[in-house]
Enzyme design. Structure first.
Site, PDB file in Angstrom:
ATOM      1  N   GLY A   1       0.673  -1.327  -0.022  1.00  0.00           N
ATOM      2  CA  GLY A   1       0.063   0.046  -0.026  1.00  0.00           C
ATOM      3  C   GLY A   1       0.930   1.348   0.140  1.00  0.00           C
TER       4      GLY A   1
ATOM      5  N   GLU B   1       3.719  -7.313   1.472  1.00  0.00           N
ATOM      6  CA  GLU B   1       3.096  -7.310  -0.094  1.00  0.00           C
ATOM      7  C   GLU B   1       3.322  -5.968  -0.632  1.00  0.00           C
ATOM      8  OE1 GLU B   1      -0.568  -8.497   0.777  1.00  0.00           O
ATOM      9  OE2 GLU B   1      -0.174 -10.516   1.558  1.00  0.00           O
ATOM     10  N   PRO B   2       4.451  -5.230  -0.980  1.00  0.00           N
ATOM     11  CA  PRO B   2       4.463  -4.231  -1.584  1.00  0.00           C
ATOM     12  C   PRO B   2       4.512  -4.403  -3.188  1.00  0.00           C
ATOM     13  CG  PRO B   2       6.765  -5.027  -1.155  1.00  0.00           C
ATOM     14  CD  PRO B   2       5.903  -5.946  -0.355  1.00  0.00           C
TER      15      PRO B   2
ATOM     16  N   ARG C   1       3.309  -1.130  -5.690  1.00  0.00           N
ATOM     17  CA  ARG C   1       3.778   0.190  -6.461  1.00  0.00           C
ATOM     18  C   ARG C   1       4.930   0.576  -5.962  1.00  0.00           C
ATOM     19  NH1 ARG C   1      -0.982   3.450  -7.960  1.00  0.00           N
ATOM     20  NH2 ARG C   1      -1.968   2.153  -6.363  1.00  0.00           N
TER      21      ARG C   1
ATOM     22  N   TYR D   1      -8.871   6.006 -12.370  1.00  0.00           N
ATOM     23  CA  TYR D   1      -8.963   6.838 -10.771  1.00  0.00           C
ATOM     24  C   TYR D   1      -8.571   8.293 -11.024  1.00  0.00           C
ATOM     25  CZ  TYR D   1      -7.462   1.945 -10.487  1.00  0.00           C
ATOM     26  OH  TYR D   1      -7.438   0.419 -11.022  1.00  0.00           O
TER      27      TYR D   1
ATOM     28  N   CYS E   1     -11.856   6.117 -28.842  1.00  0.00           N
ATOM     29  CA  CYS E   1     -13.071   7.219 -29.070  1.00  0.00           C
ATOM     30  C   CYS E   1     -13.851   7.039 -27.760  1.00  0.00           C
ATOM     31  CB  CYS E   1     -13.941   6.445 -30.260  1.00  0.00           C
ATOM     32  SG  CYS E   1     -13.007   6.637 -31.929  1.00  0.00           S
ATOM     33  N   GLU E   2     -13.489   7.811 -26.870  1.00  0.00           N
ATOM     34  CA  GLU E   2     -14.147   8.252 -25.595  1.00  0.00           C
ATOM     35  C   GLU E   2     -13.553   9.286 -25.061  1.00  0.00           C
ATOM     36  OE1 GLU E   2     -14.860   5.476 -22.415  1.00  0.00           O
ATOM     37  OE2 GLU E   2     -14.779   3.513 -23.701  1.00  0.00           O
TER      38      GLU E   2
HETATM   39  N1  LLP Z   1      -1.695  -6.776  -1.254  1.00  0.00           N
HETATM   40  C1  LLP Z   1      -3.054  -6.932  -1.652  1.00  0.00           C
HETATM   41  C2  LLP Z   1      -3.820  -7.989  -0.855  1.00  0.00           C
HETATM   42  C3  LLP Z   1      -3.596  -6.070  -2.455  1.00  0.00           C
HETATM   43  O1  LLP Z   1      -4.643  -6.228  -2.790  1.00  0.00           O
HETATM   44  C4  LLP Z   1      -2.612  -5.136  -3.198  1.00  0.00           C
HETATM   45  C5  LLP Z   1      -3.224  -4.212  -4.113  1.00  0.00           C
HETATM   46  C6  LLP Z   1      -1.519  -5.148  -3.028  1.00  0.00           C
HETATM   47  C7  LLP Z   1      -0.818  -6.072  -1.849  1.00  0.00           C
HETATM   48  C8  LLP Z   1      -0.202  -4.342  -3.421  1.00  0.00           C
HETATM   49  O2  LLP Z   1      -0.527  -2.907  -3.214  1.00  0.00           O
HETATM   50  P1  LLP Z   1       0.241  -1.512  -3.383  1.00  0.00           P
HETATM   51  O3  LLP Z   1       1.696  -1.839  -2.518  1.00  0.00           O
HETATM   52  O4  LLP Z   1       0.981  -1.996  -4.734  1.00  0.00           O
HETATM   53  O5  LLP Z   1      -0.335  -0.504  -3.200  1.00  0.00           O
HETATM   54  N2  LLP Z   1      -4.989  -0.656  -9.868  1.00  0.00           N
HETATM   55  C9  LLP Z   1      -4.915   0.273  -8.767  1.00  0.00           C
HETATM   56  C10 LLP Z   1      -4.202  -0.234  -7.705  1.00  0.00           C
HETATM   57  C11 LLP Z   1      -4.820  -1.680  -7.237  1.00  0.00           C
HETATM   58  C12 LLP Z   1      -4.409  -2.219  -6.031  1.00  0.00           C
HETATM   59  C13 LLP Z   1      -4.964  -3.451  -5.561  1.00  0.00           C
HETATM   60  N3  LLP Z   1      -4.380  -4.194  -4.692  1.00  0.00           N
HETATM   61  C14 LLP Z   1      -4.026   1.268  -9.333  1.00  0.00           C
HETATM   62  O6  LLP Z   1      -3.722   1.578 -10.613  1.00  0.00           O
HETATM   63  O7  LLP Z   1      -3.862   2.424  -8.682  1.00  0.00           O
END
Ligand code: LLP
Length: 419
Positions: A240, A275-276, A278, A318, A343-344
């Protein structure tokens, strides 16, 4: 920090001029920097160095490209997966099955069985029934599934509603108040070793306070579970952490995050799982595009680029911000809109943004596109599936090919009764 920098007025990926990649592969194309990926992995690992026992499972959904996974596997990362397909990718990239964590609110029985067959390290249960089914499947093949229960701490992560996951109305996890009862019912089952809890409250977080509040709730739950006689040796803290899409808006660093985790998990005596997604890959990738037209608009010009919402969906989905920079900036700046060919009206990357002045034929990039970029691409409007390139020093390679409409057409069939 990343390795997409200007040298002699020309944007490079590490030592490779962007123009060389455009020449060889065409546009649009995602470009990843191996050095940036490695750096981000190392920064994250060193932020956790003060914690006694840790396991990092890269959230593959952010970028499942095999070459990217390979780089991260070499850094000792496992994988957080949410489908059978992601398990297959993690294994194909050389990650060990026991380093894989299986999250996801809708794992099918076939996916649970596949995960058991390959011997993945941890199932993150999303509901009681899933635990009972997993126990049955595991017992039937003489195995014991290692599992944790995902709880929903009911905390507002303060991020975009579509990527917020830790409020009670979200579909994820079980209410934290139900956890004791579920542990009592599941923990005796043959085939299941329920050994901990998991949480993930959202993505692109810019404030550590909601995370800290959620972690503290989980700490209290762990104490309660132990008092009831359960053996708890794992807590999965999810992912997150946000990244700076806009340069003047800086999120907490991995080091700030690590210090917070150290403070709040003091004395937990568990293996902490992370669980990183992004934060590891976001700034390690850009989307290279070519300007097709600069179209005069009523208020401002529209820069029409050859990348579209099907290649990078985040702005359309988003309202996400991605920096736009010319590969050879002239120094002149203009205020313009940036849009793709789909086309949107939603196929718009920016409205009224001050950008480098560009002309038809110029190359430009969208930054911070390494996470949730290529993986969310589609072929909408019968456009090609966007290719991916990885750069390493002065060399580069296509790590995912452009899938052409002809290939997609060949996979479709007109039934005899329509011929
Ligand atoms: N663990 C779980 C259970 C998750 O659902 C997610 C992301 C992560 C880890 C990784 O989160 P991060 O560290 O990447 O924030 N498509 C959206 C983001 C969707 C995230 C879904 N879950 C976007 O482009 O912003």
């Amino acid at each position: 920090m990343d390795h997409f920098t200007y040298r002699d007025g020309q944007l490079h990926a590490e030592d490779v001029p962007m123009a060389a990649i455009a020449e060889a592969v065409g546009t649009p194309v995602y470009i990843y920097s191996r050095a940036t990926l490695e750096r981000h992995a190392q920064v994250f690992k060193s932020a956790l160095a003060g914690l006694p026992r840790t396991h990092v499972a890269f959230a593959i959904k952010a970028n499942p490209n095999l070459a990217v996974l390979k780089v991260l596997a070499r850094q000792g990362f496992g994988a957080d997966v949410v489908s059978g397909g992601e398990i297959a990718r993690a294994l194909a990239a050389g990650m060990r099955a026991e380093d894989i964590v299986f999250s996801g609110v809708g794992k099918t029985r076939a996916e649970l069985q596949y995960a058991l067959d390959v011997g993945i390290g941890q199932f993150n249960l999303e509901l009681e029934e899933e635990g009972a089914v997993l126990a049955q499947l595991a017992a039937a093949c003489g195995k014991t599934a290692s599992a944790v229960l995902r709880v929903n701490p009911d905390v507002d992560a303060g991020t975009h509603a579509k990527i917020s996951t830790g409020k009670s109305e979200n579909k994820f996890g079980v209410p934290i108040s139900d956890a004791m009862g579920i542990f009592a019912r599941l923990s005796g089952l043959p085939g299941l070793n329920l050994r901990g809890v998991a949480l993930h409250i959202g993505s692109q977080l810019f404030d550590l306070a909601p995370l800290e509040a959620a972690y503290a709730r989980v700490g209290a739950l762990v104490a309660e579970l132990r008092a009831a006689g359960h053996v708890i040796d794992r807590v999965d803290l999810g992912g997150g952490l946000g990244v700076p899409y806009e340069r003047d808006k800086v999120p907490p660093s991995p080091a700030d995050y690590g210090a917070m985790v150290e403070r709040v998990t003091q004395g937990w005596d568990v293996t902490l799982m992370f669980e990183p997604g992004r934060v590891i890959v976001g700034n390690a990738g850009v989307l290279l595009t070519r300007v097709i037209w600069v179209k005069p608009g009523v208020l401002r010009p529209y820069v029409i680029v050859d990348a579209a919402m099907n290649d990078l969906a985040r702005p359309a989905m988003y309202d996400a911000y991605h920096d736009f920079e010319a590969v050879n900036p002239s120094g002149t700046r203009v205020v313009a809109n940036i849009a793709g060919p789909v086309c949107e009206t939603g196929d718009t990357f920016a409205m009224g943004r001050e950008i480098d002045a560009v002309q038809s034929g110029d190359l430009a990039i969208f930054r911070t596109a390494g996470a949730y970029g290529a993986t969310m691409a589609s072929t909408y409007n019968s456009r090609a599936l966007v290719p991916e390139v990885m750069v390493d020093g002065d060399k580069f390679a296509v790590v995912a090919e452009r899938v052409l409409p002809e290939t997609l057409i060949a996979a479709e069939h007109v039934p005899d009764w329509l011929k």
